[in-house]
Write a protein that holds these residues in place. Sequence first.
Motif, PDB file in Angstrom:
ATOM      1  N   UNK A  58       7.321 -12.638  -2.314  1.00 48.97           N
ATOM      2  CA  UNK A  58       6.283 -13.667  -2.327  1.00 48.97           C
ATOM      3  C   UNK A  58       5.154 -13.362  -1.328  1.00 48.97           C
ATOM      4  N   UNK A  59       5.508 -12.672  -0.240  1.00 52.17           N
ATOM      5  CA  UNK A  59       4.530 -12.412   0.826  1.00 52.17           C
ATOM      6  C   UNK A  59       3.831 -11.063   0.684  1.00 52.17           C
ATOM      7  N   UNK A  60       3.960 -10.416  -0.463  1.00 53.10           N
ATOM      8  CA  UNK A  60       3.478  -9.040  -0.569  1.00 53.10           C
ATOM      9  C   UNK A  60       1.973  -8.901  -0.313  1.00 53.10           C
ATOM     10  N   UNK A  61       1.183  -9.890  -0.700  1.00 53.23           N
ATOM     11  CA  UNK A  61      -0.261  -9.802  -0.463  1.00 53.23           C
ATOM     12  C   UNK A  61      -0.594 -10.013   1.006  1.00 53.23           C
ATOM     13  N   UNK A  62       0.086 -10.982   1.634  1.00 54.44           N
ATOM     14  CA  UNK A  62      -0.124 -11.217   3.063  1.00 54.44           C
ATOM     15  C   UNK A  62       0.316  -9.996   3.869  1.00 54.44           C
ATOM     16  N   UNK A  63       1.436  -9.387   3.464  1.00 52.85           N
ATOM     17  CA  UNK A  63       1.954  -8.233   4.197  1.00 52.85           C
ATOM     18  C   UNK A  63       1.032  -7.017   4.104  1.00 52.85           C
ATOM     19  N   UNK A  64       0.193  -6.958   3.082  1.00 48.99           N
ATOM     20  CA  UNK A  64      -0.771  -5.856   3.003  1.00 48.99           C
ATOM     21  C   UNK A  64      -1.730  -5.908   4.191  1.00 48.99           C
ATOM     22  N   UNK A  65      -1.865  -7.095   4.787  1.00 48.65           N
ATOM     23  CA  UNK A  65      -2.729  -7.273   5.960  1.00 48.65           C
ATOM     24  C   UNK A  65      -1.905  -7.253   7.249  1.00 48.65           C
ATOM     25  N   UNK A  66      -0.838  -8.080   7.281  1.00 54.33           N
ATOM     26  CA  UNK A  66      -0.058  -8.244   8.506  1.00 54.33           C
ATOM     27  C   UNK A  66       0.952  -7.132   8.743  1.00 54.33           C
ATOM     28  N   UNK A  67       1.617  -6.680   7.653  1.00 57.51           N
ATOM     29  CA  UNK A  67       2.705  -5.710   7.787  1.00 57.51           C
ATOM     30  C   UNK A  67       2.560  -4.618   6.723  1.00 57.51           C
ATOM     31  N   UNK A  68       1.529  -3.786   6.792  1.00 59.66           N
ATOM     32  CA  UNK A  68       1.299  -2.777   5.740  1.00 59.66           C
ATOM     33  C   UNK A  68       2.385  -1.711   5.643  1.00 59.66           C
ATOM     34  N   UNK A  69       3.218  -1.588   6.682  1.00 59.37           N
ATOM     35  CA  UNK A  69       4.286  -0.577   6.652  1.00 59.37           C
ATOM     36  C   UNK A  69       5.564  -1.079   6.003  1.00 59.37           C
ATOM     37  N   UNK A  70       5.608  -2.345   5.580  1.00 59.77           N
ATOM     38  CA  UNK A  70       6.806  -2.853   4.911  1.00 59.77           C
ATOM     39  C   UNK A  70       6.974  -2.201   3.539  1.00 59.77           C
ATOM     40  N   UNK A  71       8.152  -2.344   2.988  1.00 59.96           N
ATOM     41  CA  UNK A  71       8.545  -1.573   1.802  1.00 59.96           C
ATOM     42  C   UNK A  71       7.618  -1.774   0.608  1.00 59.96           C
ATOM     43  N   UNK A  72       7.256  -3.003   0.291  1.00 59.13           N
ATOM     44  CA  UNK A  72       6.418  -3.257  -0.887  1.00 59.13           C
ATOM     45  C   UNK A  72       4.977  -2.792  -0.678  1.00 59.13           C
ATOM     46  N   UNK A  73       4.321  -3.168   0.428  1.00 61.37           N
ATOM     47  CA  UNK A  73       2.933  -2.716   0.607  1.00 61.37           C
ATOM     48  C   UNK A  73       2.769  -1.199   0.629  1.00 61.37           C
ATOM     49  N   UNK A  74       3.739  -0.485   1.186  1.00 62.91           N
ATOM     50  CA  UNK A  74       3.578   0.968   1.256  1.00 62.91           C
ATOM     51  C   UNK A  74       4.055   1.676  -0.011  1.00 62.91           C
TER      52      UNK A  74
END
Length: 287
Positions: free
Chosen positions: A64-80
């Motif tokens: 659910x947070x994949x779009x937010x994580x592209x900003x806050x946590x770009x190294x997490x599994x889904x964004x990268x």
Amino acid sequence: MTAGETIRGVLELTRPVNVIAASVLTFIGAFVAGGVTAEPIAVAAAVGATALAVGAGNAINDYFDREIDRINQPDRAIPRGAVSPRGALAFSIVLFLGAVVLALTLPSLAIAIATINLVALVAYTKVFKGLPGLGNALVAYLVGSTFLFGAAAVGTVGDVGAAAVLFLLAAVATLTREIIKDVEDVEGDREEGLNTLPIAIGERRALVLAIALLILAVLASPIPYALEYFGIAYLLVVVPADAIMLYAAYESFDDPTAGQSHLKYGMFFAALAFIVGRAALAVPTIG
């Protein structure tokens, strides 16, 4: 993307440290209730259900947070790109089903707690996360409730006083960490339109509130010793754990990322104090 990177990404979705910590808390709940040796199968099922549910909750939160994580946590599994959004969702569903199967083998009180917690895990991101303070409080409840779940899994809440103290201490410490994490994520949360506590009242005020809550938890931490639930061995472990958590909260003013990370390890160390305290009661005295 190689198979090894995908496997690593899938494991990261579960937050292994969080899974281990929650499983330990469930074990402690059963341990305090005196059911580890009396009901080993139930304890194993409860610990397994906790691990799977927490892993599933973290995975679906990342979905659910994949779009937010592209900003806050770009190294997490889904964004990268290590795990696809659809793959993360499917993985979380499998873990949730495994947790349900294990929970259904437990007594009715444990099933009730598990049902509430599973619904809360799914609803957290979509319903509660963006509400100032409420999402933080829900996460705090979930962590604290692992103690009660462990006790209920062996057929009783055991010593209600001890279970309540463990629940409250874990919940308050977790609430502190969740507020610090929101300060860490404030940029992405603001861009996504979320109204978290640091956005609603200001980052510094949120951190002051977090530290005030933690101080209350630290002041309450000797209660199990004062009420004779645990002996001096508990104090010898919980005092340095308190020191680690207080330093982490202070550190969060300059570096929220490091502060919330170190606070997590301080909380795990505090959980160890309950294991040591309860285990020391089982050691026969000489003389």
